[in-house]
Design a protein around this motif. Structure first.
Motif: not given
Length: 498
Positions: A209-210, A213, A219
């Motif tokens: 997720l790091r 994002s 996105m």
């Protein structure tokens, strides 16, 4: 009085729980078991859980190191690096003693991706003979079970390390086995493979997720997840109906109707597979990664970001392992007559462009696919080509490990000349005349091109395109293309401009 009793019950339960924690045995992660392989030439990382403050010592190859668990009961230590060898014993002493036997030291590779990496030896071409010959005690495999998580896990659910025998190999990843067999025969050291894959999954599911994002360009991965979940209620109703139809057909003795494949929704969630199936592996030193995935990202809503995503995944894994730019070797997706809604050439091109990252290599498989089956059974050549790449990238052998890769295009009168890397020895078409090239003029309309080999270049032209400006090769889901270098490795499909 009732409130007092509940307080007493809760207090007693907490006391009992804390008491059981205080008496817990020291434990190691599931990665550690008899028969394991430890990475050579790197510090040996051992970690686990114990009672807070508990003293722990670890002995391996005559060396002993000690530490103590922290306030949360976590502990870790490093032993000195060493060369390949074994078998050894690894002993952990605390309140309890753990002894791991038959431990080898060699090179550890992670094999990950989707179903073509998951494809088992029992299904491979010539499976019976291949499995009967699979007697390699110095090849060991560990399987990470399918799992997903909202957050990174400390430990993985696994099938413990197994030595390669005709009985055990049937459940091994075929690509991973043939890769390991080739390396073990050439390098003469133990080879361990950690298998962590899940069929039909997306690249974003395997990325943290790091990392996702951190890049606004990724996105769409979250938008795709939202769109997918919006359809889940309808799909679940369809699945329930399909299940009832199958049950009715079975009860009536009729042929079972075909039900469309649907992915597990958690297997498509961004970062979910990374959290459960990769994050627990990252403290474990490895030699590198082999990867076979991309087919599931060929859908319209997903493919536009795959080039960016795939490179983010590679950087992400390297960052989280903390071992620098370890070799990341991948298979380019093969040839398959997929639906018009999927665009495999763009995924292949995204994979080719990932070669701009250091210590990467790509095994081209366009010549050994099955246009009618997304799971071709020739996994021998896939494993061999990945092993060629490993021998060059990881082990420094001076050998040709890649098929021709597009370098640049130059204009000539009414024609284009295409230049290739990995073509020093020259190019050839096999079999027959050279096929698979197309050219386009300024209007961007591609037509089939006449192509001829000149040394390590290809000259392309068309009588209907007076001034070609762009060339592409093998640009179809299941193309007819036959360019190779003289080492017998196929050229990657490509386009000279977007």
């Amino acid at each position: 009085m009732l409130r007092f009793r509940w307080k007493y019950v809760i207090s007693l339960a907490l006391t009992m729980a804390l008491g059981s924690l205080a008496q817990a045995d020291t434990v190691l992660p599931a990665l550690f078991s008899d028969g394991m392989v430890i990475q050579r030439q790197l510090p040996v990382h051992i970690w686990g859980k114990a009672d807070p403050g508990e003293a722990i010592s670890v002995t391996f190859r005559g060396e002993t190191k000690s530490t103590a668990a922290d306030a949360l009961g976590r502990w870790q230590l490093y032993l000195s690096p060493g060369e390949a060898g074994g078998p050894f014993e690894l002993t952990v002493r605390a309140k309890n003693t753990i002894v791991l036997r038959d431990v080898l030291v060699g090179d550890v590779w992670v094999a990950s991706g989707q179903s073509n990496m998951e494809f088992q030896m029992a299904r491979v071409a010539n499976a019976a003979a291949e499995m009967a010959a699979a007697k390699y005690p110095n090849i060991r495999m560990l399987l990470v079970k399918r799992n997903s998580s909202y957050y990174p896990l400390d430990d993985a659910a696994v099938v413990p390390w197994a030595s390669c025998t005709p009985e055990s190999v049937k459940d091994f990843s075929a690509v991973a086995y043939f890769f390991a067999r080739e390396l073990q025969s050439k390098e003469k050291i133990p080879i361990g493979v950690i298998e962590s894959y899940w069929g039909g999954t997306l690249g974003e599911s395997w990325t943290s997720l790091r990392a996702l994002s951190a890049d606004p360009g990724l996105m769409p991965a979250f938008a795709a997840r939202a769109a997918f979940m919006d359809k889940r209620s309808e799909e679940l109703l369809e699945q329930d109906k399909a299940k009832r139809d199958r049950e009715q057909a079975q009860a009536a003795g009729q042929p079972l109707p075909n039900a469309p494949w649907r992915p597990d929704p958690n297997s498509w969630a961004p970062a979910f597979l990374y959290n459960a199936m990769i994050a627990p592996l990252t403290p474990f030193p490895i030699r590198g990664v082999i990867w076979y995935q991309g087919e599931s990202n060929s859908r319209v809503i997903l493919r536009s970001t795959y080039e960016r995503l795939f490179q983010a995944l590679i950087r992400d894994w390297r960052d989280n392992w903390g071992q620098g730019d370890f070799p990341f070797l991948f298979a380019q997706i093969s040839s398959f007559k997929s639906t018009p809604a999927e665009n495999w050439p763009e995924i292949r091109e995204a994979q080719r462009r990932a070669l701009g990252l250091r210590n990467t290599a790509m095994a081209v498989t366009i010549d050994i696919g099955n246009p009618d089956d997304v799971h071709p059974t020739n996994k021998q050549d896939v494993g061999m080509r990945l092993a060629l790449a490993a021998r060059a990238i990881a082990y420094g052998e001076k050998l040709e490990y890649s098929g021709p890769l597009f370098r640049q295009v130059t204009r000539e009168e009414h024609a284009l000349r295409v230049w290739f890397d990995h073509a020093v020895s020259g190019l050839l078409a096999k079999p027959g005349e050279l096929r698979g090239f197309e050219v386009a003029g300024a209007d961007g309309n591609f037509v089939a091109a006449e192509a001829r080999i000149e040394g390590s270049t290809v000259v392309v032209s068309s009588p209907t395109v007076d001034s070609p400006v762009t060339v592409r090769y093998g640009w179809a889901n299941s193309p007819e293309c036959n360019l190779f270098n003289r080492e017998g490795l196929p050229a990657s499909p490509f386009r000279s401009a977007r």
